[in-house]
Motif scaffolding. Structure first.
Motif, PDB file in Angstrom:
ATOM      1  N   ARG A  90       0.750  -1.182   0.022  1.00 26.88           N
ATOM      2  CA  ARG A  90       0.031  -0.004   0.030  1.00 26.88           C
ATOM      3  C   ARG A  90       0.996   1.230  -0.078  1.00 26.88           C
ATOM      4  NH1 ARG A  90      -2.709  -3.641   3.196  1.00 26.88           N
ATOM      5  NH2 ARG A  90      -4.892  -3.990   2.652  1.00 26.88           N
ATOM      6  N   ALA A  91       0.631   2.187  -0.816  1.00 30.05           N
ATOM      7  CA  ALA A  91       1.233   3.441  -0.919  1.00 30.05           C
ATOM      8  C   ALA A  91       0.365   4.349  -0.963  1.00 30.05           C
ATOM      9  CB  ALA A  91       2.307   3.378  -2.017  1.00 30.05           C
ATOM     10  N   GLN A  92       0.577   5.723  -0.355  1.00 29.88           N
ATOM     11  CA  GLN A  92      -0.406   6.893  -0.377  1.00 29.88           C
ATOM     12  C   GLN A  92       0.632   8.184  -0.159  1.00 29.88           C
ATOM     13  OE1 GLN A  92      -3.466   6.973   2.472  1.00 29.88           O
ATOM     14  NE2 GLN A  92      -4.513   8.970   1.687  1.00 29.88           N
ATOM     15  N   THR A  93       0.725   8.944  -1.304  1.00 33.95           N
ATOM     16  CA  THR A  93       1.346  10.006  -1.357  1.00 33.95           C
ATOM     17  C   THR A  93       0.437  11.227  -1.997  1.00 33.95           C
ATOM     18  OG1 THR A  93       3.280   8.744  -2.058  1.00 33.95           O
ATOM     19  CG2 THR A  93       3.333  11.216  -2.583  1.00 33.95           C
ATOM     20  N   GLN A  94       0.673  12.352  -1.403  1.00 31.00           N
ATOM     21  CA  GLN A  94      -0.116  13.779  -1.668  1.00 31.00           C
ATOM     22  C   GLN A  94       0.742  14.793  -1.791  1.00 31.00           C
ATOM     23  OE1 GLN A  94      -3.732  14.253   0.415  1.00 31.00           O
ATOM     24  NE2 GLN A  94      -4.401  16.066  -0.827  1.00 31.00           N
ATOM     25  N   ASN A  95       0.949  15.508  -2.883  1.00 29.83           N
ATOM     26  CA  ASN A  95       1.942  16.531  -2.974  1.00 29.83           C
ATOM     27  C   ASN A  95       1.013  17.854  -3.474  1.00 29.83           C
ATOM     28  OD1 ASN A  95       4.065  15.291  -2.228  1.00 29.83           O
ATOM     29  ND2 ASN A  95       4.375  14.448  -4.246  1.00 29.83           N
ATOM     30  N   SER A  96       1.233  19.043  -3.282  1.00 29.29           N
ATOM     31  CA  SER A  96       0.750  20.279  -3.745  1.00 29.29           C
ATOM     32  C   SER A  96       1.938  21.450  -3.765  1.00 29.29           C
ATOM     33  CB  SER A  96      -0.151  20.816  -2.436  1.00 29.29           C
ATOM     34  OG  SER A  96      -0.678  21.988  -3.027  1.00 29.29           O
ATOM     35  N   THR A  97       1.557  22.046  -4.634  1.00 32.14           N
ATOM     36  CA  THR A  97       2.716  23.262  -5.111  1.00 32.14           C
ATOM     37  C   THR A  97       2.223  24.314  -5.417  1.00 32.14           C
ATOM     38  OG1 THR A  97       4.085  21.476  -5.909  1.00 32.14           O
ATOM     39  CG2 THR A  97       4.814  23.498  -6.610  1.00 32.14           C
ATOM     40  N   ASN A  98       2.668  25.454  -5.040  1.00 34.74           N
ATOM     41  CA  ASN A  98       2.159  26.877  -5.335  1.00 34.74           C
ATOM     42  C   ASN A  98       3.073  27.740  -5.660  1.00 34.74           C
ATOM     43  OD1 ASN A  98       0.617  29.029  -5.883  1.00 34.74           O
ATOM     44  ND2 ASN A  98      -0.574  29.059  -3.875  1.00 34.74           N
ATOM     45  N   ARG A  99       3.093  28.443  -6.809  1.00 37.60           N
ATOM     46  CA  ARG A  99       4.548  29.267  -6.961  1.00 37.60           C
ATOM     47  C   ARG A  99       4.006  30.367  -7.736  1.00 37.60           C
ATOM     48  NH1 ARG A  99       8.633  26.951 -11.259  1.00 37.60           N
ATOM     49  NH2 ARG A  99       6.937  27.474 -12.769  1.00 37.60           N
ATOM     50  N   THR A 100       4.688  31.482  -7.277  1.00 31.39           N
ATOM     51  CA  THR A 100       4.369  32.960  -8.198  1.00 31.39           C
ATOM     52  C   THR A 100       5.689  33.429  -8.087  1.00 31.39           C
ATOM     53  OG1 THR A 100       1.989  33.155  -6.919  1.00 31.39           O
ATOM     54  CG2 THR A 100       2.853  34.941  -7.931  1.00 31.39           C
ATOM     55  N   ARG A 101       5.839  34.270  -9.317  1.00 35.29           N
ATOM     56  CA  ARG A 101       7.070  35.091  -9.518  1.00 35.29           C
ATOM     57  C   ARG A 101       6.711  36.159 -10.443  1.00 35.29           C
ATOM     58  NH1 ARG A 101      12.798  32.849 -12.104  1.00 35.29           N
ATOM     59  NH2 ARG A 101      13.716  34.957 -12.133  1.00 35.29           N
ATOM     60  N   SER A 102       7.291  37.165 -10.057  1.00 35.62           N
ATOM     61  CA  SER A 102       7.001  38.837 -10.798  1.00 35.62           C
ATOM     62  C   SER A 102       8.413  39.354 -10.933  1.00 35.62           C
ATOM     63  CB  SER A 102       5.918  39.469 -10.278  1.00 35.62           C
ATOM     64  OG  SER A 102       6.267  40.013  -8.931  1.00 35.62           O
ATOM     65  N   ASN A 103       8.710  39.958 -12.091  1.00 33.35           N
ATOM     66  CA  ASN A 103       9.927  40.724 -12.188  1.00 33.35           C
ATOM     67  C   ASN A 103       9.740  42.187 -13.060  1.00 33.35           C
ATOM     68  OD1 ASN A 103      10.766  39.777 -14.954  1.00 33.35           O
ATOM     69  ND2 ASN A 103      10.573  37.777 -13.898  1.00 33.35           N
ATOM     70  N   GLU A 104      10.622  43.047 -12.718  1.00 32.60           N
ATOM     71  CA  GLU A 104      10.363  44.272 -13.934  1.00 32.60           C
ATOM     72  C   GLU A 104      11.885  44.832 -13.886  1.00 32.60           C
ATOM     73  OE1 GLU A 104       8.256  48.504 -13.511  1.00 32.60           O
ATOM     74  OE2 GLU A 104       7.787  47.189 -12.169  1.00 32.60           O
ATOM     75  N   THR A 105      12.007  45.243 -15.195  1.00 35.13           N
ATOM     76  CA  THR A 105      13.545  45.674 -15.423  1.00 35.13           C
ATOM     77  C   THR A 105      13.206  46.765 -16.673  1.00 35.13           C
ATOM     78  OG1 THR A 105      14.231  43.460 -15.289  1.00 35.13           O
ATOM     79  CG2 THR A 105      15.737  45.063 -16.369  1.00 35.13           C
ATOM     80  N   SER A 106      13.969  47.967 -16.287  1.00 36.55           N
ATOM     81  CA  SER A 106      13.838  49.003 -17.104  1.00 36.55           C
ATOM     82  C   SER A 106      15.513  49.666 -17.312  1.00 36.55           C
ATOM     83  CB  SER A 106      13.082  50.292 -16.535  1.00 36.55           C
ATOM     84  OG  SER A 106      13.524  50.576 -15.281  1.00 36.55           O
ATOM     85  N   GLY A 107      15.663  50.146 -18.398  1.00 34.96           N
ATOM     86  CA  GLY A 107      17.045  50.734 -18.540  1.00 34.96           C
ATOM     87  C   GLY A 107      16.909  51.956 -19.649  1.00 34.96           C
ATOM     88  N   GLY A 108      17.767  52.681 -19.359  1.00 34.98           N
ATOM     89  CA  GLY A 108      17.659  53.928 -20.472  1.00 34.98           C
ATOM     90  C   GLY A 108      19.061  54.300 -21.160  1.00 34.98           C
TER      91      GLY A 108
END
Length: 240
Positions: free
Chosen positions: A89-107
């Protein structure tokens, strides 16, 4: 090249004929043979010794197995019983929640005096201080669960196909049972130690090293439960 194509076409034709025959008549039992194809090993078969005459005033033939002797498998060709009792018998439960934000500016303030010329190329307005701007955001959510239960309780006889240099033995066994148009096949192979074999000449599947145990079947019921070949290809190679 032409010869290779002919051989390939012949093999495909034979395979197709076998499939058609199995569909019409049902699966056929494999011929009884020495089970050397499960795990290919280098085997040496010795010649059987001729029967020796009994000694004078003796009730036993020289070289025969004695009544009180060890009857456990220990030579090539001997048979032992394998007890298969799998309850996993085997029981496995996984949950993943990922959020990513980035901002780049140049002149750019000066570039060989061309920053003013670029302003004329963009009538809507050009700001060299905000020449490049990149924004990005990614979100990923995933979850998975496995709840598996397996129970197999079988007994099969296996044959010793090889004896290794350290005394361990390679065993192989195969069993087929046909009921109407459905064929059930059980195979077992692996390496066992002589000291793990009981006095009743049996061994448990948990004491088999490199164990290969297969229990399945083929026939009308198995064919109806299987996924069609075209659907399997689409599901395997679909990028979506």
């Amino acid at each position: 090249m032409r010869k290779l194509l002919i051989i390939t076409a012949a093999a495909i034709t034979l395979t197709g004929c076998s499939t058609i025959t199995e569909t019409v008549r049902g699966p056929e039992l494999a011929p009884v043979a020495y089970p050397a194809t499960l795990v290919p090993v280098s085997q040496v078969y010795g010649r059987e010794e001729a029967a020796r005459p009994a000694s004078a005033n003796s009730l036993w033939r020289t070289g025969a197995r004695t009544f009180f002797g060890d009857q456990r498998a220990r030579r090539i060709g001997d048979i032992l019983t394998v007890n298969i009792n799998i309850d996993d018998r085997a029981q496995t439960q996984n949950s993943t929640n990922r959020t990513r934000s980035n901002e780049t500016s140049g002149g750019i303030s000066n570039f060989f005096g061309l920053e003013n010329s670029l302003g004329r190329a963009f009538p809507g307005g050009f700001d060299p201080q905000n020449l490049v701007g990149v924004q990005g955001e990614s979100t990923a959510n995933g979850s998975g669960a496995i709840n598996r239960s397996e129970r197999v309780e079988l007994t099969i006889a296996a044959v010793v196909t090889d004896v290794l240099s350290n005394g361990n033995m390679v065993i192989q066994g195969r069993q087929e049972v046909r009921t109407n148009r459905e064929l059930r096949e059980l195979t077992v192979a692996g390496i066992v130690r002589p000291e793990d074999i009981t006095a009743a000449n049996t061994i448990n599947h948990t004491q088999i090293a490199e164990a290969r145990i297969s229990y399945g079947g083929r026939g009308d019921v198995s064919r109806m439960q299987a996924t069609p070949a075209a659907q399997s290809l689409v599901e395997r190679f679909s990028p979506f």
